[in-house]
Design an enzyme around this catalytic site. Structure first.
Site, PDB file in Angstrom:
ATOM      1  N   CYS A 251       0.839  -1.198   0.000  1.00 40.77           N
ATOM      2  CA  CYS A 251       0.000   0.000   0.000  1.00 40.77           C
ATOM      3  C   CYS A 251       0.874   1.249   0.000  1.00 40.77           C
ATOM      4  CB  CYS A 251      -0.898  -0.001   1.234  1.00 40.77           C
ATOM      5  SG  CYS A 251      -1.995   1.427   1.332  1.00 40.77           S
TER       6      CYS A 251
ATOM      7  N   ARG B 297     -13.394   0.578  -4.909  1.00 43.97           N
ATOM      8  CA  ARG B 297     -13.116   0.654  -3.476  1.00 43.97           C
ATOM      9  C   ARG B 297     -12.801   2.081  -3.021  1.00 43.97           C
ATOM     10  NH1 ARG B 297      -7.676  -0.077  -1.451  1.00 43.97           N
ATOM     11  NH2 ARG B 297      -8.504  -1.521   0.092  1.00 43.97           N
TER      12      ARG B 297
END
Length: 495
Positions: free
Chosen positions: A317, A416
Site C-alpha cells: 500500500c 473501493r
C-alpha cells in the site's frame, strides 16, 4: 486553523511486551484464541466467533475459494475479494459453502439413460466423483442408484455405455432416512466402511449425501470454523457502488458475513451502504478502514458489526506516499481500542475491531492483539501459501508468488475508492510485487499460532481478553532494537 494531534504516529516495531507471571496454568495447550467477529451485547455470545484471530485480506492475490476453505478449516475466516463480477464472486462463495456441509445437497446428478461420456464430463466440471442417479437427473429426484469412480474404467469402457449398465442400483445401496442425525449417519459410514451415504425421504427422493471424508476432515481440523450443519463459514468483500446488486447475490450464495472494502472508510458512502444493507438483510457487515475515534463512532452509529483499523500500513500500500493520509498502525489501533472500550461502557455493546496492516514480524501479531485488536486481517502473510490464487514463480534461485495491491492498476479496483468520481484510477495507491513462497498454509499457521500462544504464556495470559487486560507494553529505542538482534529491521509497516 488545522488541528494538530500531540501524539506521535507509532508502529508495532517501536514496542515490546513486558513478561508477566507465567503460572503453571500458562501452557500453550491451555491457551484459547477464540475471539468475536461481530458485535454483541454484554454477557451474550456473538453470532460468529473465530477460533483463531485471523482473517484474510479482501484482495485478488489472496482470498480465493481455495484459501477460504483452508483458512476456515483451521479456524479463521476469508473475505472473498469483491473486485470481480458479481456472479463469479457468488460462485466462489458457493464453492466454499459446498466444500464441507455434513448433509450435502448433491450438485452432481444424472439419469440412468445418460452415458459414461456424460459422467466423465460432469466429474471434470464439478470435481466430484460421487454422482446421484435419479429418475429426472435432479438433486431431489427419486434415487435409482449412484456412480463413483470405482464403477467404470475410462480407458476400457465405451463412452456410449449407459449409466444404468454400470451404476450401483438402489437395491444394493445402504441409505439413511431423512431425519437421521449427522452422528448416526457417520456411524453407518464407519460400520459399513462406506465413502458416502445417500439420505432419502419416505418416498425414496434423494435429500442429501453424507461423506466419510468430511468426518475425517473435521477430526483432523478440530478448530474448523463451521455452522450447525457443518458448512464452512466464509465472508465476502463489497464496495459502495454496486452493493444493491452484489449483496443479494452473495446472500443467496450463502455468505456468512460481509465487509466493505475501502482505503478510507470514514465516508457517507459507507454510511449509506450500511444503512441499506441493514434495512434489507439480517447479515453481519464490517466497515472501514479508519484510524481514530471519530471514524469508529461514525461507522458504528451507521450500523457496522465490526470495524477495520489501518490506512497505509500494508506492505503493497502506498496511500501514505501518494496522499499523505494515514496513521502509524500501533497508534491507530490503541486509539480505536480505547474508543471501542468507551462505547462498550456507554452502550453495553461490544464492537470487535480488526487490525489491518502493519505486521512485519510474527510477534507484531501478539502486540496488535494485546493493544486491543480482536482479530487481524492479513494479505502478505496468506499470499505466500499454496492456497492463495496467484502463480508460483522462480526468480533466480528463489521461489516467489505474485502479490499486488487492490489499489494498483493491475487490480483495476476503482470501486473501493469512495470519491464519487469516474470509473477510473487517477493514480495508484498500491503496487505490484512478489512475496517469498512459503508452502502449505497449515504448516506455517501452526508455527505462527505456536509463537502467539508462547508469548501469551510469557505474559501470563491464556485468553485474548486476559492478554488485552493484563499485558504490559513498553516503547523501545532504536538502540534497543539493535540490541535485540534486529540489525536489519525495516521499520516500514507491512501486512
Amino acid at each position: 486553523m488545522a488541528v494538530y494531534l500531540e501524539d506521535v504516529s507509532r508502529t508495532f516495531g517501536e514496542y515490546l511486551l513486558i513478561p508477566g507471571l507465567t503460572t503453571k496454568q500458562c501452557t500453550p495447550a491451555n491457551v484459547s484464541l477464540k475471539t468475536p467477529l461481530v458485535k454483541h451485547p454484554a454477557g451474550e455470545k456473538p453470532l460468529i466467533e473465530l477460533n483463531i484471530p485471523f482473517v484474510s485480506a479482501i484482495m485478488q492475490a489472496v482470498s480465493g475459494p481455495e484459501l477460504a476453505i483452508e483458512l476456515a478449516r483451521n479456524g479463521g475466516l476469508s473475505f472473498i475479494f469483491g473486485s470481480q463480477p458479481v456472479e463469479s464472486q457468488a460462485e466462489m462463495v458457493r464453492k466454499v459453502k459446498k466444500f464441507k456441509a455434513g448433509f450435502v445437497v448433491s450438485d452432481s446428478n444424472l439419469t440412468p439413460e445418460h452415458t459414461l461420456a456424460d459422467v466423465v464430463k460432469l466429474v471434470k466440471s464439478t470435481g466430484h466423483s460421487t454422482i446421484g442417479i435419479t429418475d429426472d437427473g435432479t438433486s431431489n429426484g427419486t434415487l435409482l442408484g449412484i456412480v463413483t469412480s470405482r464403477d467404470y474404467r475410462t480407458e476400457k469402457d465405451s463412452p456410449d455405455m449407459k449409466v444404468k449398465e454400470f451404476m450401483t442400483p438402489f437395491p444394493k445401496l445402504i441409505v439413511g432416512q431423512l431425519g437421521i442425525t449427522l452422528s448416526e449417519a457417520n456411524q453407518i459410514l464407519w460400520e459399513h466402511r462406506l465413502n458416502s451415504l445417500p439420505i432419502i425421504d419416505k418416498d425414496q427422493k434423494l435429500a442429501y449425501f453424507v461423506f466419510r471424508k468430511d468426518y475425517d476432515s473435521h477430526r483432523n481440523n478440530p478448530d474448523e470454523l463451521s455452522d450447525e450443519t457443518k458448512k464452512l463459514l466464509v465472508g465476502a468483500g463489497i464496495n459502495t457502488r454496486d452493493y444493491k446488486e452484489r449483496v443479494p447475490a452473495l446472500v443467496e450464495a450463502g455468505v456468512d458475513a460481509l465487509c466493505i472494502d475501502s482505503s478510507d472508510g470514514y465516508s457517507e458512502w459507507q454510511q449509506e451502504t450500511l444503512q441499506w444493507i441493514k434495512s434489507h438483510y439480517d447479515i453481519p457487515v464490517g466497515a472501514g478502514n479508519i484510524v481514530d475515534e471519530k471514524g469508529f463512532r461514525y461507522l458504528v452509529d451507521a450500523g457496522a458489526d465490526f470495524i477495520k483499523v489501518g490506512i497505509g500500513g500494508g506492505s503493497i500500500c502506498i496511500t501514505r506516499e501518494q496522499k499523505g493520509i494515514g496513521r502509524g498502525q500501533a497508534t491507530a489501533l490503541i486509539d480505536v481500542a480505547q474508543a471501542r472500550d468507551s462505547y462498550f461502557k456507554e452502550k453495553g455493546i461490544y464492537i470487535p475491531i480488526c487490525s489491518d496492516g502493519g505486521l512485519v514480524h510474527d510477534y507484531h501479531m501478539t502486540l496488535a492483539l494485546a493493544m486491543g485488536a480482536d482479530f487481524l486481517m492479513m494479505g502478505r502473510y496468506f499470499a505466500r501459501f499454496d492456497e492463495s490464487p496467484t502463480q508460483t514463480l522462480r526468480i533466480g534461485n528463489n521461489y516467489v508468488k505474485e502479490y499486488w495491491g487492490e489499489g494498483s492498476n493491475r487490480a483495476k479496483n476503482w470501486q473501493r475508492y469512495d470519491t464519487g468520481g469516474s470509473e477510473t484510477l487517477k493514480f495508484e495507491e498500491g503496487v505490484d510485487s512478489y512475496v517469498p513462497y512459503a508452502g502449505k498454509m497449515k504448516d506455517n499457521l501452526e508455527i505462527t499460532l505456536g509463537k502467539i500462544k508462547a508469548t501469551m504464556c510469557s505474559c501470563g495470559s491464556i485468553t485474548l481478553k486476559e492478554l488485552q487486560r493484563d499485558a504490559r507494553i513498553t516503547l523501545v529505542s532504536s538502540t534497543s532494537i539493535v540490541e535485540g538482534g534486529a540489525h536489519d529491521v525495516i521499520l516500514k509497516e507491512q501486512s
